[in-house]
Design a protein around this motif. Sequence first.
Motif, mmCIF file in Angstrom:
data_model
loop_
_atom_site.group_PDB
_atom_site.id
_atom_site.type_symbol
_atom_site.label_atom_id
_atom_site.label_comp_id
_atom_site.label_asym_id
_atom_site.label_seq_id
_atom_site.Cartn_x
_atom_site.Cartn_y
_atom_site.Cartn_z
ATOM 1 N N MET A 37 8.368 -28.686 -1.386
ATOM 2 C CA MET A 37 9.269 -27.273 -1.449
ATOM 3 C C MET A 37 9.091 -26.794 -0.188
ATOM 4 O O MET A 37 8.223 -26.600 0.500
ATOM 5 C CB MET A 37 8.263 -26.400 -2.376
ATOM 6 N N ILE A 39 9.236 -22.903 1.148
ATOM 7 C CA ILE A 39 8.719 -21.674 1.018
ATOM 8 C C ILE A 39 9.546 -20.744 1.820
ATOM 9 O O ILE A 39 9.367 -20.716 3.198
ATOM 10 C CB ILE A 39 7.273 -21.193 0.742
ATOM 11 N N PRO A 41 10.943 -17.293 3.854
ATOM 12 C CA PRO A 41 10.075 -16.109 4.287
ATOM 13 C C PRO A 41 9.882 -14.983 3.229
ATOM 14 O O PRO A 41 8.803 -14.452 3.208
ATOM 15 C CB PRO A 41 10.976 -15.351 5.394
ATOM 16 N N TYR A 44 7.401 -16.384 1.090
ATOM 17 C CA TYR A 44 6.117 -16.545 1.649
ATOM 18 C C TYR A 44 5.631 -15.288 1.967
ATOM 19 O O TYR A 44 4.398 -15.212 1.890
ATOM 20 C CB TYR A 44 6.427 -17.221 3.061
ATOM 21 N N GLU B 48 -10.082 -17.649 11.689
ATOM 22 C CA GLU B 48 -9.474 -16.413 11.231
ATOM 23 C C GLU B 48 -9.053 -15.331 12.145
ATOM 24 O O GLU B 48 -8.060 -14.661 12.012
ATOM 25 C CB GLU B 48 -10.301 -16.167 9.935
ATOM 26 N N ASP B 55 -1.025 -13.716 14.782
ATOM 27 C CA ASP B 55 -0.127 -13.409 13.788
ATOM 28 C C ASP B 55 0.699 -12.212 13.974
ATOM 29 O O ASP B 55 1.834 -11.945 13.809
ATOM 30 C CB ASP B 55 -0.584 -13.436 12.365
ATOM 31 N N LYS B 59 4.610 -11.407 14.532
ATOM 32 C CA LYS B 59 5.437 -10.570 13.669
ATOM 33 C C LYS B 59 5.976 -9.356 14.838
ATOM 34 O O LYS B 59 7.095 -9.208 14.563
ATOM 35 C CB LYS B 59 4.572 -9.905 12.652
ATOM 36 N N ASN B 65 7.099 -15.402 8.906
ATOM 37 C CA ASN B 65 6.236 -16.803 8.295
ATOM 38 C C ASN B 65 7.137 -17.235 7.164
ATOM 39 O O ASN B 65 7.901 -16.833 6.136
ATOM 40 C CB ASN B 65 5.045 -16.147 8.049
ATOM 41 N N ALA B 66 7.059 -18.739 7.092
ATOM 42 C CA ALA B 66 7.498 -19.563 6.094
ATOM 43 C C ALA B 66 6.820 -20.637 5.723
ATOM 44 O O ALA B 66 5.623 -20.913 6.742
ATOM 45 C CB ALA B 66 9.009 -19.781 6.300
ATOM 46 N N TYR B 67 7.147 -21.624 4.968
ATOM 47 C CA TYR B 67 6.265 -22.848 5.005
ATOM 48 C C TYR B 67 7.215 -24.248 4.577
ATOM 49 O O TYR B 67 7.908 -23.883 3.582
ATOM 50 C CB TYR B 67 5.053 -22.646 3.755
ATOM 51 N N PHE B 68 7.013 -24.963 5.236
ATOM 52 C CA PHE B 68 7.876 -26.323 5.165
ATOM 53 C C PHE B 68 6.885 -27.489 4.777
ATOM 54 O O PHE B 68 5.633 -27.335 5.264
ATOM 55 C CB PHE B 68 8.718 -26.480 6.512
ATOM 56 N N ILE B 134 11.477 -17.886 13.021
ATOM 57 C CA ILE B 134 10.433 -18.425 11.881
ATOM 58 C C ILE B 134 9.006 -19.102 12.625
ATOM 59 O O ILE B 134 9.283 -19.747 13.534
ATOM 60 C CB ILE B 134 11.110 -19.506 10.951
ATOM 61 N N TRP B 137 2.190 -21.229 9.737
ATOM 62 C CA TRP B 137 0.866 -21.797 9.864
ATOM 63 C C TRP B 137 0.431 -22.799 9.153
ATOM 64 O O TRP B 137 0.732 -22.861 7.723
ATOM 65 C CB TRP B 137 -0.072 -20.558 9.410
ATOM 66 N N LEU B 157 -5.030 -27.614 12.961
ATOM 67 C CA LEU B 157 -4.447 -26.448 12.276
ATOM 68 C C LEU B 157 -3.827 -25.955 13.740
ATOM 69 O O LEU B 157 -4.304 -25.897 14.795
ATOM 70 C CB LEU B 157 -5.500 -25.442 11.839
#
Lengths: 470, 470
Positions: A37, A39, A41, A44, B48, B55, B59, B65-68, B134, B137, B157
């Motif tokens: 998947m 996700i 913006p 997310y 962290e 982050d 921004k 942010n998104a996730y692939f 985009i 993390w 990471l």
Amino acid sequence: MAKAPVLTPQADDFPRWYQDLINKAELADNGPVRGTMVIRPYGYGLWERMQQGMDARIKQAGAQNAYFPLFIPQSYLTREAEHVEGFAPELAVVTHAGGKELEEPVVVRPTSETIINEYFSKWVQSYRDLPLLINQWANVVRWEMRPRLFLRTSEFLWQEGHTAHATQEDARDYAARIHREVYEGFMTDVLAMDVVPGRKTAKERFAGAINTLTLEGMMGDGKALQLGTSHELGQNFAKAFHTQYLSADGEQEYVWQTSWGSTTRMIGALVMMHGDDNGLRVPPRLAHVQVVVLAIKGDDEVVAKVREVGERLKAVGLRVVVDDRTDTPFGRRAIDWELKGVPARVEIGPRDLEAGTAMLARRIPGGKEPVALDALAELLPKLLEEDQAQLLRESHERRVSRTVDVATVGEAAEAAATGWARIPWADLGVAGEAKLAEQGVTVRCLVGEDGGVPDADDAPGALAIVARAY
Amino acid sequence: MAKAPVLTPQADDFPRWYQDLINKAELADNGPVRGTMVIRPYGYGLWERMQQGMDARIKQAGAQNAYFPLFIPQSYLTREAEHVEGFAPELAVVTHAGGKELEEPVVVRPTSETIINEYFSKWVQSYRDLPLLINQWANVVRWEMRPRLFLRTSEFLWQEGHTAHATQEDARDYAARIHREVYEGFMTDVLAMDVVPGRKTAKERFAGAINTLTLEGMMGDGKALQLGTSHELGQNFAKAFHTQYLSADGEQEYVWQTSWGSTTRMIGALVMMHGDDNGLRVPPRLAHVQVVVLAIKGDDEVVAKVREVGERLKAVGLRVVVDDRTDTPFGRRAIDWELKGVPARVEIGPRDLEAGTAMLARRIPGGKEPVALDALAELLPKLLEEDQAQLLRESHERRVSRTVDVATVGEAAEAAATGWARIPWADLGVAGEAKLAEQGVTVRCLVGEDGGVPDADDAPGALAIVARAY
């Protein structure tokens, strides 16, 4: 002539409505590898807010974050017999790396009990090191034959907590604390989701646990979704990985453990619990966009005003987006924000400027009315709290109205066609549970008559909540 | 009789000192699969804080942010020829999943340009969709033959940014903005690291980029470490994945792209740049523990006082831990906090109570002195800002004092034995770079005479920074 609906109506085809919404609200796309998947913006952004809220509660409960490797030696999985049996069919296996075949294949973590216990064994020496309370935010992989975005994906994001305690009582109390303070608290207070806390039957327990606590939510179509589980692991992993401590009495003892997780599935639950035929409805406390201020036309004064109003609303702590993309028709933008479920839309056009007002469209109760621009900063925070309460109330009312008390397996199966059934566990039992399973109906959890969580499957008065589930 | 040192002294064996510190300050452990890493809570706390700070800057620069997915079809990698050539030797490959052999093996992402471009191609239609900014993390895997904790690990990471722009100029400006505002800004202001912004030579560029911007830091032993790179990808991936947009003129055009990343390696840099023979020294603006308030003895009054002082310091916004674990000897706890590099230790014992004072030990300048308890809340924030400035100054002075201007390849190689050399690129050139490489010395970056970043390798006056590197 009625306009064609943007989404397939829920009543026509709930799964199709769900897919349409995820797609059109730009929450997620299917990945190229089966079951994965992307996700997007906006989706997310929901997850980031979930992470922040949950992380604060997890830290409040005393756990610290850490990070364990993605790759686990295959041999680790096999050390706890039930665990490997539960996860073997879902594993993804790396056999080649760095241009060579690996001597021992490694699995991509489906969960991290095994690798974490390997380190707990090193870190825990004496009773002074206990309790050891660890959490990690990570991706995990469980190969999925029937994937569905957010609900069942081959890779998903989650937090997984892992703790070690000196006594069984301490471990049991901690699992219960996470279940109630972290999971139920967050889902109720922030996600505005009515959830039922309960205990899994032996059949539905986590592979390797001696007890699993769960929160079950009723979706818009009456099915159940499991949302966040907390496990007592007993000493199963401690014995498999020799996780021992020197007690105050000078004895080597095995630790007692818990693990607990919640995932990106919560986004799917949000959709299926609060969504309607016009799209998502995001609870204001969660929303990364609580208010959108829209310029109806690309008039200079209007654009200046939406920006000014946006700043004023940000100044009172609201999470605001200013939409002055007036090269896109207003109607399309309004529908898009409605699909995305932003709780409040403040719409400003040339006529509003003269009147000193805006149209306020509220996504959760629905409806539009003019509001004085000067009143917005004071009014909106109150309305958003009302909206938050309404969503929780609606989900509670749905669950109560669609749950029926039944006395037989047949009645339970029938009730599960449209909602949930409640039946004394003493009447259903393991045999009744097996019969229901043949019809695709499961015992979601056992609850006490008083709404508490039973201490044991055979606790007097335990009731089984029975439903079809995602 | 001198006490045995807690760590191998830096001067005796720098790599060994580094390993000792990582281990004894409880930053990380080696994972069971070669090259993987367990990041322990104290080390993860640093990450962290890095994530939060970066982050916010990302921004601020307009990216979302998104996730692939973790898994990328093997065929994607091969579409950009230089890219696959660069990454093929480091790939981990999943060949089996869900109990079966896969029809097409999937690679565990080493970086996400390919899979992200697949989606950019769908999401970008017209010039109105650009720029598309985009970030994600995530964990990535690059199989590592010579692993070293935080510096080179098979899994690490990071954040990876990926953007698409309508023009080359816009892409170039954005890569430069990330390089300066996000990476250099964060490393300088928060990590207190002196870093040199520059341009990679063709030999050192990212596989698939037309230009790579880098930040290079000098470690305590005079070697260089690459810290955060920003790439202009030109239209290489756009052409491989058909990422096109309809221009305002109605033409189909390929987008211009950037990508940029920074990783857990920053934790290794923190250790090697600010650490000393007593352990880590954490810059106060980064530190998740800025102040520890220690009870010297388990006396009730002392314990009550450290808790009270802890609360007072938290109330002025300091990040504070109260250490009242008086069942562990005070000396051991003091050494442990020193190893962990907590900037300020406030030590309170029975005698201090009478005098209304505490001993204040400062980790960064070193030394201890008594301070009135009532003065701490006002004093500490000022001292911590002084400490922050001192770390940056020290790292700057080290770099300046250990960098020499040279005129020949031989001199450059010699200087690189103990520090950095600077040599006109026109004098060194590709041939000189190749000769240095034979001796394990690399061109870290090209810089302008004025400290700026050259527009091209052959920009007049470009200087090469030459060093051994991690």
